[in-house]
Design a protein around this motif. Structure first.
Motif: not given
Length: 582
Positions: A71-90
């Protein structure tokens, strides 16, 4: 289920419809968003939860994920939000609902129907049912959330650092989330977010079912193992904002109303103490406290966000002195650089005139040394601290003096190495002494102190370049214009790169920027310079130098033999030093 052909089509559509240079594109296809989100949850599951999340770590994970999905690097910001949210959920799950803050964007309101008014904390929703804000707020309010409808306003950070919230859940556009990321990572507060699908000021849309799912993240209390520097960050804020006059009492009578005209003898003290509490990020006292705690075993960094750190008063007074010295340097810098705004207000010399502001800056220097001298620390420790801070003052004044000297002849060429040496001297010493003070407060300086000096050198250069880059980004809350360094003929890295890459063309452009023209004319010419900088690779060159110094700082921090200090300095470098303009 998304097949690879659908993903490829989405990639092609994105590449042809939007600029590939940005990293803040939102996948238009819900199926692509679901695919990234699912992979983000799996990716976050591989992270070591005992270590604080940093931007570099988050960005690398997002880049690797997008490459795997083609997928294009243009989705980097959106993907960072998704990973960060998953990391912080616990970690969010470990926070009671009553200690969570839900931030909703006012741009979700239906402008044609909304009759709500604004307060200093944002939109006061009437719950009329005309948009999703009302029913989303009802769900959150029923669980005990505190709710704000605003766009990443300073009040959010105030609530976090004052201890009124221990987890942040938000909905915002990627631009707002990106601007907030630095402070979120620096504070270390657990955070989950759902990005808006479009970036506009009204009637915007998002995945509302994901917002509901986020709000309903259950409360599951358990013991989490890991580091959080939020208690230390909160302590740094509390020392300056709430405890300054208790730790360092005023010497003259004051008026509670702050009416300095009633007592001219207390004018300087009133303005000085008021300016000390006026604003800032409090990085430097936080560094002193963090290093001290690390040398003591990192006990406070393992507290929950609502814990109450216990640090001796003399350590707190020295941390306060660090911020007092910093504020003094800002008063003088603003005068020397001709800056008009600081912390969203006019600078002291704009408010009170240059003579009074100069005097207040001098007063704050004296107040800082008074805080050290009266800290209650043993005499030998106090003498060492005075020596450290006085040496730092000599070095940073020499660096600032070199910059002022070069500014006398703004059309003379300036070389990049020359500017970097100035940055090392004018910015590095403040960070170096913040670290050294924390080390010395905990005991004798360690044998590896030379590594600390090298780290502070690289950190200071990268920090100053980052500041130069931010001069080309609009900051509404600080009333900044683009390119103010350029307009002031300040010898910065951009000035040196302009000479290096544009030659006499740069001199001609600077000559065409007279300060005594209309604001519109100035803006037009500054934007012309910015376009030329983009075209000739000036910004790219600055970012390359920034990354080199940032990576050097991280590498030097990673080589520190003391585990807790190493972890703290790596975290500091990765959290504070961003990746440049995005």
């Amino acid at each position: 289920m998304v097949d690879r052909e659908d993903v490829a089509n989405a990639r092609i559509e994105s590449a042809t419809s939007q600029s590939s240079s940005t990293i803040k594109l939102v996948p238009a296809d819900r199926r692509v968003r679901e695919l990234i989100r699912g992979e983000a949850i799996r990716e976050a599951g591989t992270f070591d939860q005992s270590l604080p999340l940093t931007r570099l770590r988050l960005e690398k994970a997002a880049e690797d994920l997008l490459k795997r999905l083609n997928l294009p690097r243009g989705y980097l910001g959106w993907t960072m939000v998704a990973i960060g949210s998953a990391f912080w959920q616990p970690q969010v799950m470990n926070v009671p609902y009553q200690r969570r803050l839900l931030l909703l964007p006012h741009c979700m309101r239906n402008v044609s129907l909304c009759a709500a008014s604004y307060s200093k904390e944002g939109l006061a929703c009437l719950g009329c049912g005309g948009c999703g804000l009302g029913w989303l707020g009802e769900i959150a309010r029923a669980k005990g959330y505190r709710i704000l409808i605003a766009e990443g306003s300073p009040v959010v950070l105030r609530l976090i650092l004052s201890g009124e919230a221990d987890a942040l859940l938000g909905v915002a556009c990627l631009n707002s989330l990106e601007r907030s990321l630095e402070r979120i990572l620096m504070a270390g507060i657990p955070c989950m977010a759902v990005p808006l699908l479009v970036d506009r000021c009204q009637d915007t849309v998002t995945d509302e079912d994901w917002i509901v799912e986020m709000i309903e993240t259950p409360y599951v209390p358990r013991t989490l193992v890991g580091r959080s520097y939020l208690p230390l960050m909160r302590l740094a804020v509390r020392i300056v904002r709430d405890s300054a006059e208790e730790l360092l009492p005023r010497q003259l009578a004051t008026t509670s109303a702050g009416n300095t005209a009633e007592d001219p003898l207390s004018v300087t003290e009133d303005i000085g103490y008021g300016y000390l509490k006026e604003g800032g990020k409090y990085y430097r006292p936080f560094i002193t406290l963090g290093v001290y705690d690390a040398m003591e075993g990192g006990r406070l960094a393992r507290l929950s966000g609502s814990g109450q750190p216990e640090i001796p008063d003399y350590v707190q007074r020295v941390a306060l002195a660090v911020e007092v010295f910093h504020k003094a340097s800002l008063v003088h810098d603003d005068i020397e650089d001709g800056d008009r705004y600081r912390y969203g207000r006019t600078t002291l010399h704009e408010r009170w005139g240059i003579p009074i502001a100069l005097n207040v800056g001098d007063y704050l220097v004296g107040l800082g040394y008074s805080a050290i001298a009266s800290s209650g620390a043993p005499a030998e420790l106090t003498a060492d601290l005075v020596r450290m801070f006085s040496q730092a003052h000599v070095e940073l004044c020499s660096g600032q003096g070199a910059e002022l000297w070069l500014a006398r002849n703004p059309l003379e060429p300036v070389r990049v190495p020359q500017i970097l040496r100035i940055y090392a001297m004018k910015t590095g010493p403040a960070f170096e002494v913040s670290i050294l003070a924390g080390l010395r407060l905990a005991g004798p300086l360690p044998k590896w102190v030379s590594q600390i000096r090298k780290f502070a050198h690289a950190f200071g250069i990268a920090f100053q370049i980052q500041n130069d880059l931010s001069d080309w980004e609009m900051e509404e809350d600080n009333k900044k214009l683009l390119g103010t360094d350029l307009l002031s003929r300040r010898p910065t890295l951009f000035w040196a790169l302009g000479w290096h890459l544009l030659g006499m063309r740069f001199a001609d452009m600077m000559a065409a920027l007279p300060p005594d023209v209309s604001k519109d004319a100035v803006l037009e010419r500054v934007h012309a310079v910015r376009s030329e900088f983009e075209r000739r690779g000036v910004f790219a060159a600055a970012e390359k130098i920034f990354r080199k110094e940032r990576d050097r700082a991280v590498a030097l921090a990673s080589a520190i033999p003391h585990e807790e200090v190493r972890q703290f300095l790596v975290y500091l470098a990765e959290a504070v030093l961003r990746t440049g303009r995005v």
